[in-house]
Each structure stands twice: as C-alpha cells, then as structure tokens.
Design an enzyme around this catalytic site. Structure first.
Site, short mmCIF file in Angstrom:
data_model
loop_
_atom_site.label_atom_id
_atom_site.label_comp_id
_atom_site.label_asym_id
_atom_site.label_seq_id
_atom_site.Cartn_x
_atom_site.Cartn_y
_atom_site.Cartn_z
CB THR A 3 29.79 -18.73 7.92
OG1 THR A 3 29.48 -19.53 6.36
CG2 THR A 3 30.43 -19.29 8.70
CE LYS A 22 32.77 -21.35 5.14
NZ LYS A 22 32.36 -21.02 6.58
CG ASP A 73 28.71 -25.41 11.54
OD1 ASP A 73 28.37 -24.67 10.50
OD2 ASP A 73 29.84 -25.32 12.02
CD GLU A 108 29.70 -3.46 25.40
OE1 GLU A 108 29.34 -3.37 26.42
OE2 GLU A 108 30.96 -3.64 25.21
CE1 TYR A 146 31.72 -1.56 21.83
CE2 TYR A 146 33.37 0.30 21.71
CZ TYR A 146 32.87 -1.12 21.86
OH TYR A 146 34.14 -1.73 22.17
NE ARG A 153 35.80 -13.22 5.26
CZ ARG A 153 35.62 -14.36 4.99
NH1 ARG A 153 35.85 -15.36 5.54
NH2 ARG A 153 35.86 -14.72 3.58
N1 PLP Z 1 31.62 -24.15 10.48
C1 PLP Z 1 32.13 -24.71 9.25
C2 PLP Z 1 31.26 -25.92 8.80
C3 PLP Z 1 32.84 -24.15 8.21
O1 PLP Z 1 33.09 -24.64 7.31
C4 PLP Z 1 33.54 -22.98 8.94
C5 PLP Z 1 34.61 -22.21 7.98
O2 PLP Z 1 35.06 -22.73 7.06
C6 PLP Z 1 33.37 -22.40 10.06
C7 PLP Z 1 32.30 -23.00 10.98
C8 PLP Z 1 34.02 -21.28 10.88
O3 PLP Z 1 33.69 -20.09 10.11
P1 PLP Z 1 34.59 -18.89 10.24
O4 PLP Z 1 35.75 -18.77 9.34
O5 PLP Z 1 33.79 -17.56 10.08
O6 PLP Z 1 34.96 -18.75 11.79
#
Ligand code: PLP
Length: 416
Positions: free
Chosen positions: A226, A229, A200, A56, A54, A235
């Site tokens: 993320t 990918k 993003d 936090e 843990y 993950r």
């Molecule tokens: N943002 C984008 C552009 C994504 O393609 C994805 C997942 O496919 C996410 C956020 C969300 O990621 P997670 O599935 O790890 O929550």
C-alpha cells in the site's frame, strides 16, 4: 480560501462531516499501525483536477486521447518507485493494497492452484487466502503461523509445510507481525519447492525505503504494497516485479482487474515517492522505529506483556490475557479517552476476532505529528492507566485531560 471552505459552500452537510474528521484527527492520539498523516503536498495532488482524466492503458498506450500530461505523471511515479526500491518494474495503478495482491494472484496463478501464506490469526492479512476473501475462494490456501515459544516466524516449520502442500505461490509479509522478516529464508523455501515468492510489504514499505527493514526486492518475484501506511502517501497500492513478469503483471492490473487508473492518486504517489527519497524521510523512519521501541519498553515497565517480547518495526502487539480484559474492551475504552488503537488477535488467541486478547499499536502517525520518546512514555502511562482502571470514570477523565494537553503541543494540519 482552503478546500474545506469550497466544500462548505456547495455541501455544508458533507463539509461538516469532513471538519469533524479533521478535528478528530487533531484531537486524538493516533496509534493505528496502518495509518499515517499524508503531507499537504500529497493531499493537494490527491485532491486535484487529475481526477477528471480517463487514462485506461499505460503511458504512451492509452485508450483515450488527451493523456499527454497524465502520461508523464505516471511515468514519473513509476521511475521514482523503481529508484526508491531498486526494482526492475513498477505498476502504480492498483487502487489499494487488496488490488495489488489480487493483480499478482491473477498474473501468477490459475484458479485452484495452491498458495501458502501467514494465517490471519497469527498476523497475516485478509487478502492472503482467508475464506471470506477472493484469494481464499479462488485458490487452495494453506497457512503457516509463528512458533508458540518465540512468537516469531519459524522458517524450518514453514519449509516443512511448504514441502507438504507444494504451493505455486508463497506469500511473506503481514499486518500484525512486530519483527523483521528473513526474505532470503523465504527465497530458499520457495526455490526448494519451485514456488513463486510474493512479499506484501504494505506495513513496512516506509522502513524498507529508509533501509531500516530487510529488503524483499532482491528476493521476491513480486513485491506488493500500500502507499498510505509507513510510506505516508495517498491511499493506494503498487506492485514491484522483475522485468520478466512486467508485461503479464501490467495486463493483470489493466484490463485484468481494474478499469481507468486514478490519475490524481498516481500523482500523489509520485509526490510521496519524492518525499520518501529525501534525507528527512529516513530521519522520520528512524524516529518511527525509536518511538516503537520506546513505547514497547515503557509498556513493559508497566507490567504489560508484548507478543514476541518487543518490536523491530513500527508496530507492537500487547497481550492482554494477564489483565483479564479483552482487546475489544480496551480499544473501546481507549477511544473514549481519545486514544485510537485497534483490537487484534494475538498468536494462539482463544478469543474470536470480535473480542480478541490483544491490541495493536503503531507509531507512524504520532511520529509524523512530531512526537518522540518522551511522549511515548507518557502515552504508555495513559494506556496502562486505562487498562488497569476500565471502570473508573475518574481515571478516564484525568487521562482525557492529559491527552488534550499532549496533543495540543503537536498541531496537525495548521493550514486546513
Ligand atoms: N496487505 C497488508 C499486509 C495489509 O496490512 C493491508 C491493509 O491493511 C492490505 C494488504 C490491504 O490494503 P488496502 O486496505 O489498501 O486494500
């Protein structure tokens, strides 16, 4: 003895499911654009005793004792992320991409304020303001799409929409957009309407790290991603931001939206960032892009239409409207011959998300397996055969045999 054997001794049932999944990953051609195969080093860190701890809080400021080693693990992950992407600040605690985005919203917005993002039907993501997601429930979401002719982002049109809805936050980045994105143009739009810019980069983060995609970091206050990918880590999620927002962002992640961080996953992120800083990672990403282009060209030579006419990234969208089949039918048929893809709406699709007029294909996983352009031509041939012979058991049988033969030349996780 490997880890699956340990699970088998304690819990043969779950070990059986895990073995079946390993065999599935080995046996099928993996073309889901958001998936990849993490390295053994990443897997080992993710499956380690760091899950026990843990922690936090943040390094040197924890709510629990005994954090001296996880502190240095997290500091290492943060420093590597900053160096990899040239960012002023990194928070490596978000459990996934959805939490990374949620943290930025919680940090930058008051409930009810407006956001402007790419609509899901045009390639945007669920967490960018859709009704079903907290981002749509808590904030006043507005959307931009792509130009009907070019099927690409139209920055003048996005600026027009921004002038009308005056968003507090503009989101760039998508899940199913095969083209590069002009982040400087997004910056200009955000400045004109006094909005914050969040990018993003979940899908193309690996390409950014390798210098093969426009870099959002110099242009955006916040960059989310993320780590599993194209980046090929465990993950998980991450947020990069400017120093001015560092404290507020960290507070938004913890205690704002999460409790204890997943220290085993943070260790795996650190390992993945190290891997991503090596020359071999750049070569890998170059091959990812070359493979996507080869797959695109080969599919087009088979008479299939691609949204926007091709790809500049790791993914492509096949438009099936001319083939009189749905994305759902094709994805299901491909799964039966051991090729894994996902159905996907195409821009201006007249079919619902449960059917769709398209499929999305990506090359990160097959490239990790070692496949190159010649294999992309073979895969395009197999996909085209399936699309054009959905009802032929004979063709499906032949395709299955060719898939078996193809994957047998590219062993996956030989040590598991
Ligand atoms: N943002 C984008 C552009 C994504 O393609 C994805 C997942 O496919 C996410 C956020 C969300 O990621 P997670 O599935 O790890 O929550």
């Amino acid at each position: 003895m490997n880890r699956l054997d340990e699970v088998a001794m304690v819990d043969p049932e779950v070990a059986g499911f895990m073995r079946a999944e390993l065999n599935r990953e080995r046996r099928k051609i993996e073309l889901i654009a958001s998936e990849n195969f993490a390295s053994m080093a990443v897997l080992q860190a993710a499956g380690s005793i760091l899950t026990n701890k843990y922690a936090e809080g943040y390094p040197r400021h924890r709510w629990y004792g005994g954090c001296e080693y996880v502190d240095v693990v997290e500091e290492t992950a943060i420093e590597r992320a900053k160096a990899l992407f040239g960012a002023e600040h990194a928070n490596v605690q978000p459990h996934a991409g959805a939490q990374a985005n949620m943290a930025v919203y919680f940090c930058a917005l008051e409930p009810g304020e407006s956001i402007l993002a790419m609509e899901k039907a045009a390639g945007g993501h669920l967490t960018h303001g859709t009704e079903a997601n907290m981002s749509g429930a808590l904030y006043d979401a507005h959307f931009y799409g792509v130009n009907r002719e070019t099927e690409r982002l139209d920055y003048e049109e996005i600026a027009e929409i921004a002038r009308k809805c005056k968003p507090r936050l503009i989101i760039a980045g998508a899940s199913a957009y095969p083209r590069d994105i002009d982040f400087a143009a997004f910056r200009r739009i955000a400045d004109e309407v006094s909005a914050i810019l969040m990018v993003d980069m979940a899908h193309f983060a690996g390409l950014v790290a390798a210098g093969l995609h426009s870099d959002p970091v110099p242009h955006a206050e916040f960059v989310t991603t993320t780590t599993h990918k194209t980046l090929r880590g465990p993950r998980g999620g991450m947020v990069l931001c400017r120093s001015a927002f560092a404290e507020a962002l960290d507070h938004a992640v913890f205690p704002g939206i999460q409790g204890g961080p997943l220290m085993h996953i943070i260790a795996a992120k650190a390992v993945a960032f190290r891997e991503a800083s090596l020359p071999s990672f750049k070569q890998y990403q170059q091959q990812v892009v070359r493979n996507a282009r080869a797959l695109a060209t080969a599919l087009q030579e088979k008479g299939l239409r691609l949204v926007s006419g091709g790809t500049e990234t790791h993914l492509l969208l096949v438009d099936l409207t001319g083939q009189e089949v749905t994305g759902n039918e094709v994805a299901t048929a491909l799964d039966e011959v051991f090729i894994t893809v996902n159905k996907n709406n195409i821009p201006f699709d007249d079919k619902p998300p449960s059917l769709t007029s398209g499929i999305r294909l990506g090359t990160p996983a097959v490239t990790t397996r070692g496949m190159k352009e010649a294999e992309m031509y073979e895969i395009a041939d197999l996909i085209s055969l399936v699309i054009k012979n959905l009802d032929s058991e004979e063709v499906m049988g032949r395709v299955r045999e060719r898939v078996d033969e193809l994957v047998s030349g590219f062993p996956l996780y030989p040590d598991l």
